[in-house]
Scaffold this motif. Sequence first.
Motif, PDB file in Angstrom:
ATOM      1  N   THR A  31      27.975  26.189  12.148  1.00 22.46           N
ATOM      2  CA  THR A  31      27.825  27.608  12.487  1.00 22.46           C
ATOM      3  C   THR A  31      27.604  28.451  11.241  1.00 22.46           C
ATOM      4  OG1 THR A  31      29.191  27.338  14.460  1.00 22.46           O
ATOM      5  CG2 THR A  31      28.917  29.570  13.624  1.00 22.46           C
ATOM      6  N   GLN A  32      28.355  28.175  10.168  1.00 17.99           N
ATOM      7  CA  GLN A  32      28.109  28.927   8.944  1.00 17.99           C
ATOM      8  C   GLN A  32      26.747  28.588   8.356  1.00 17.99           C
ATOM      9  OE1 GLN A  32      30.112  28.191   5.133  1.00 17.99           O
ATOM     10  NE2 GLN A  32      30.520  30.378   4.953  1.00 17.99           N
ATOM     11  N   ALA A  33      26.319  27.343   8.504  1.00 26.02           N
ATOM     12  CA  ALA A  33      24.991  26.973   8.014  1.00 26.02           C
ATOM     13  C   ALA A  33      23.926  27.839   8.679  1.00 26.02           C
ATOM     14  CB  ALA A  33      24.723  25.492   8.293  1.00 26.02           C
ATOM     15  N   ILE A  34      24.017  28.017   9.997  1.00 25.03           N
ATOM     16  CA  ILE A  34      23.034  28.840  10.706  1.00 25.03           C
ATOM     17  C   ILE A  34      23.127  30.290  10.245  1.00 25.03           C
ATOM     18  CG2 ILE A  34      22.244  29.612  12.972  1.00 25.03           C
ATOM     19  CD1 ILE A  34      21.832  26.599  12.319  1.00 25.03           C
ATOM     20  N   ALA A  35      24.342  30.777  10.018  1.00 25.34           N
ATOM     21  CA  ALA A  35      24.517  32.153   9.547  1.00 25.34           C
ATOM     22  C   ALA A  35      23.909  32.341   8.161  1.00 25.34           C
ATOM     23  CB  ALA A  35      25.997  32.514   9.534  1.00 25.34           C
ATOM     24  N   LEU A  36      24.157  31.391   7.251  1.00 24.91           N
ATOM     25  CA  LEU A  36      23.594  31.488   5.906  1.00 24.91           C
ATOM     26  C   LEU A  36      22.077  31.451   5.941  1.00 24.91           C
ATOM     27  CD1 LEU A  36      26.045  29.120   3.963  1.00 24.91           C
ATOM     28  CD2 LEU A  36      26.018  31.623   3.949  1.00 24.91           C
TER      29      LEU A  36
END
Length: 461
Positions: A179-184
């Motif tokens: 999820t953080q990967a997609i946000a970044l």
Amino acid sequence: MAVSGTTSGPELLLELDRASVEPLHRQLADGLRTAIRTGRLTPQSRMPSTRVLAADLGVSRRLVVDAYSQLVAEGFLSSKHGSGTRVATVEAASAPQYAEATRRYDVDFLPGSPDLSSFPRTAWLRALRTGLAEIGSDAFGYVEPQGLPAARVAIADYLRRTRGVQADAQHIVLCSGATQAIALLGRALQGSELPIAMEDPGFWLHRMVLRHNGIEPVAVPVDEDGLDIVALTDSGAQTVLTTPAHQSPTGVVLSAARRTALVEWARAGHLVIEDDYDAEYRYDRAPVGALQGIAPDRVIYVGSTSKTLAPGLRIGWMVLPPHLVGTIRLSKGLADTGSSVMDQIAFAALLTTGGYDRHLRQMRRRYLSRRNALLAALARHLPQATVLGAAAGVHLTVRFPDGYPIADMVRRAAAMRVHVEPLAPCYADPAAAPPGLLLGYANLTETQIDAGVRVLARAAR
């Protein structure tokens, strides 16, 4: 105003005004009384000793003794010989609300959760001890946001070996789950890399994350062969977020012809974000290699431990094309300065010692039995349902005939203490979604699975 910084009980923020005509012992008693009434001091919490609190506040011990005695007499504190002074249970004026009460279900078909009780605690602790014994002290400082070199090397070796990823440790950025990967990526991609397309249906949370970062993903349909590449080409998108090995949520595998077409689309100057969703769990078919291994300069590979170990670990990674490493590394550093060093140390050791592979082999056998139990229960109790995605993963997608009142079924099941999630939120337009459910089975016993499907059958009627 003074703060009690004692090691014998909680820290207390108390205001003592030495210029006031109010006696100090009364100010202290009033301050403690208010803290108890408002819930700042919770029932049964241990108070500092009178000696320590007096030293912290710069007052005489007799003053604290008198204040404690007054509050004991009033019922705000309780004191027993040998156990110190504790806060009594009183009616709080406004008790703090730390969290909403979580509703408990007898059976929770939550999709996407592994078997949490099977987290390899002993192996994890052993790996942490091994890693701590070998790593230098400088690792505990503010390290490279990209991740510890040892962790990136271990992940690169694992991905090359098991997924066919062309993984260079220098091109890996560790993050707090997929999820953080997609946000970044949503924050970093711009200009010629926008707009971003997404499978429809697709993982609802990733759609929300992109929207939160100001990106409205272009919906591209999915059919029995996976992502529709012709529709993707016609959409005008420059980047696509896709789950080719095990489509989320339908479970279909991107066909060979469409894999070829998607790689050609990427090599024509586009980007693919490959979420390697549930790649570790295959039951009825051979695993499919990662797209990144074919076009590493045009594919961003994303993975995590959320389905293999535990989502609470928040361990994820991106394998990036070289031209994006600097941008994403900066974005990660600005987000949180880097992921937990301790978790990276333990995970790296778990990978290099073979503990991760052993855990996955064990869980595949366990999940296969649970999947079979769910398939059998659905066939027996809900024969009108069509099952998708059974060959891999940790959940099944269950479709019902058109027009079926799925919202009523979900509500009735919840009233009978069985939790299920509808399929509709996975669609860009939930109102147009076909009736269906997502049934996670990894975190349930076979007995719970059968009991839960029996309840769903009653809710269906």
